[in-house]
Design a protein around this motif. Structure first.
Motif, PDB file in Angstrom:
ATOM      1  N   UNK A  35      76.941  50.317  11.019  1.00  0.00           N
ATOM      2  CA  UNK A  35      77.939  49.648  10.017  1.00  0.00           C
ATOM      3  C   UNK A  35      77.066  48.505   8.691  1.00  0.00           C
ATOM      4  N   UNK A  36      77.070  47.899   9.258  1.00  0.00           N
ATOM      5  CA  UNK A  36      75.601  46.822   8.839  1.00  0.00           C
ATOM      6  C   UNK A  36      74.912  47.777   7.595  1.00  0.00           C
ATOM      7  N   UNK A  67      73.095  33.660   4.879  1.00  0.00           N
ATOM      8  CA  UNK A  67      74.234  32.534   5.868  1.00  0.00           C
ATOM      9  C   UNK A  67      75.074  33.702   5.718  1.00  0.00           C
ATOM     10  N   UNK A  68      76.166  34.793   5.099  1.00  0.00           N
ATOM     11  CA  UNK A  68      77.605  35.110   5.483  1.00  0.00           C
ATOM     12  C   UNK A  68      77.097  36.664   5.794  1.00  0.00           C
ATOM     13  N   UNK A  69      75.608  37.027   5.876  1.00  0.00           N
ATOM     14  CA  UNK A  69      75.340  37.816   7.038  1.00  0.00           C
ATOM     15  C   UNK A  69      75.583  37.288   8.899  1.00  0.00           C
ATOM     16  N   UNK A 187      72.742  40.928   7.077  1.00  0.00           N
ATOM     17  CA  UNK A 187      74.274  41.028   9.213  1.00  0.00           C
ATOM     18  C   UNK A 187      73.494  42.172  10.045  1.00  0.00           C
ATOM     19  N   UNK A 188      72.486  42.946   9.379  1.00  0.00           N
ATOM     20  CA  UNK A 188      72.255  44.382  10.245  1.00  0.00           C
ATOM     21  C   UNK A 188      71.109  43.466  11.039  1.00  0.00           C
ATOM     22  N   UNK A 189      69.672  42.970  10.840  1.00  0.00           N
ATOM     23  CA  UNK A 189      69.188  42.171  10.666  1.00  0.00           C
ATOM     24  C   UNK A 189      69.052  41.647  12.172  1.00  0.00           C
ATOM     25  N   UNK A 190      70.646  40.998  12.099  1.00  0.00           N
ATOM     26  CA  UNK A 190      70.493  39.733  12.859  1.00  0.00           C
ATOM     27  C   UNK A 190      71.077  40.555  14.119  1.00  0.00           C
TER      28      UNK A 190
END
Length: 286
Positions: A35-36, A67-69, A187-190
Motif C-alpha cells: 500500500x505504501x 521520520x514520518x515514514x 514507509x515502504x522502504x522501512x
C-alpha cells in the motif's frame, strides 16, 4: 471544509478495506507495505509534475518525511500489538484520543485560540470516541498491558503534530502530493526492510491487489488532510484534528453497521449522538 469531508470519507473507507482483509485472509502486513508503494506511485507519477526522485530528496521536507515514514510503520506495528493484547476497542480509543496532542501543540506553538465552545466540543469529542468504540467486554485497562496503548496514544499524536508542523514550515504550495508521496516512499522502504528481516516475503496475488486497493485511498486521505490544514482552507489544527478524528470513528462505526452487520450497544449510539454535537460545536467555534 470540502477537503476535511473528503479526508473523513476516504479515511473511514480504509477501515472497510482492513475488514475485507480479514474476510479474504489477506496478509495485512504485506498489504500495508505494498500500500505504501502504491501510495508513493500515486503521488510521484500523477502529481509529480516532472519532478525527479533526486529533486524530491533535496526538498527541505525530506527529513520530516523519513521520520514520518518510520512512524507510520512503527505505529502500525504498535497498533497491531495493542489490538492483539488489549482488544480493538482499546486500540481505537488510544489512537483517536491522541487528538489532544496536536491540539495542545497548536495552542502552545501556533498560539491558536481556544474558545469555551471549542474546548467543550473537544471534551465531548473525546467522550464520543470512547463511547463509540467501547464494548460490553472491553472493560478496564490491565496495568501490565498499558505500555502499548500509551505508545499508540503518543505515537498517533506525534504523527498528527508532525504532519501539521511540516505542512506549515517546509511544504510549499502545490507540493502537498509530493510530500505525501515522499512519506509513503520512506514507509515502504522501512516496511520492506522489516519484511526482509522477518522473512515475510512470500506474496500472493490477493495480497498485491489488497495493497493496491488500500494504497490509493490511503494516499488521498493524507493529501486531503494536508489540504484541510492549509491556511486558505480550515487551517486551524485545533479545529481540523478533533473533527477529523471523531468523524472517522463515527463514520467507520456506521459503515460497520451497514456493511458488516456489526451490533452496537446503547453506549455506542450515545457516542454517535455526542460525536455529531461535538463536531457541530467545534465547527461553529472555528
Amino acid at each position: 471544509m470540502i477537503y476535511l469531508i473528503l479526508s473523513v470519507l476516504v479515511s473511514s473507507f480504509l477501515f472497510v478495506i482492513f475488514k475485507l482483509f480479514d474476510k479474504f485472509q489477506v496478509n495485512t502486513f504485506q498489504a500495508i507495505v505494498i500500500n505504501y508503494l502504491t501510495a508513493f506511485s500515486c503521488g510521484f507519477f500523477f502529481y509529480g509534475n516532472g519532478i525527479t526522485i533526486p529533486e524530491i530528496v533535496q526538498r527541505p521536507f525530506m527529513i520530516g518525511a523519513v521520520a514520518l515514514g518510520f512512524l507510520f510503520i512503527a505505529i502500525f506495528m504498535v497498533m497491531a500489538t495493542t489490538a492483539q493484547r488489549n482488544g480493538l476497542s482499546v486500540a481505537s480509543v488510544a489512537s483517536k484520543m491522541s487528538v489532544v496532542i496536536p491540539v495542545i501543540f497548536a495552542v502552545v506553538v501556533y498560539k491558536e485560540q481556544l474558545s469555551l465552545l471549542k474546548v467543550a466540543g473537544i471534551i465531548l469529542a473525546l467522550l464520543a470516541v470512547y463511547l463509540t468504540t467501547v464494548k460490553k467486554d472491553g472493560g478496564s485497562f490491565d496495568r501490565k498491558k498499558l505500555l502499548f496503548p500509551v505508545l499508540l496514544f503518543l505515537g498517533s499524536g506525534v504523527i498528527d503534530t508532525t504532519i501539521k508542523y511540516m505542512e506549515t514550515k517546509y511544504v510549499a504550495d502545490g507540493e502537498t502530493p509530493v510530500f505525501s508521496a515522499a512519506i509513503f516512499a520512506c514507509a515502504f522502504i522501512i516496511g520492506l526492510v522489516v519484511a526482509i528481516i522477518r522473512g515475510d516475503l512470500k506474496i500472493t496475488g490477493k495480497t498485491i491487489l489488497g495493497g493496491i486497493a488500500l494504497g490509493i485511498p490511503n494516499f488521498y486521505s493524507i493529501v486531503f488532510l494536508l489540504k484541510a490544514l492549509r491556511p486558505e482552507n480550515l487551517g486551524d489544527s485545533s479545529t481540523v484534528f478533533p473533527i477529523n478524528n471523531v468523524a472517522i470513528v463515527m463514520l467507520s462505526t456506521i459503515f460497520g453497521i451497514i456493511l458488516f452487520k456489526e451490533k452496537l450497544i446503547t453506549k455506542n449510539w450515545i457516542g454517535i449522538a455526542i460525536a455529531i454535537v461535538s463536531i457541530a460545536m467545534i465547527a461553529v467555534s472555528a
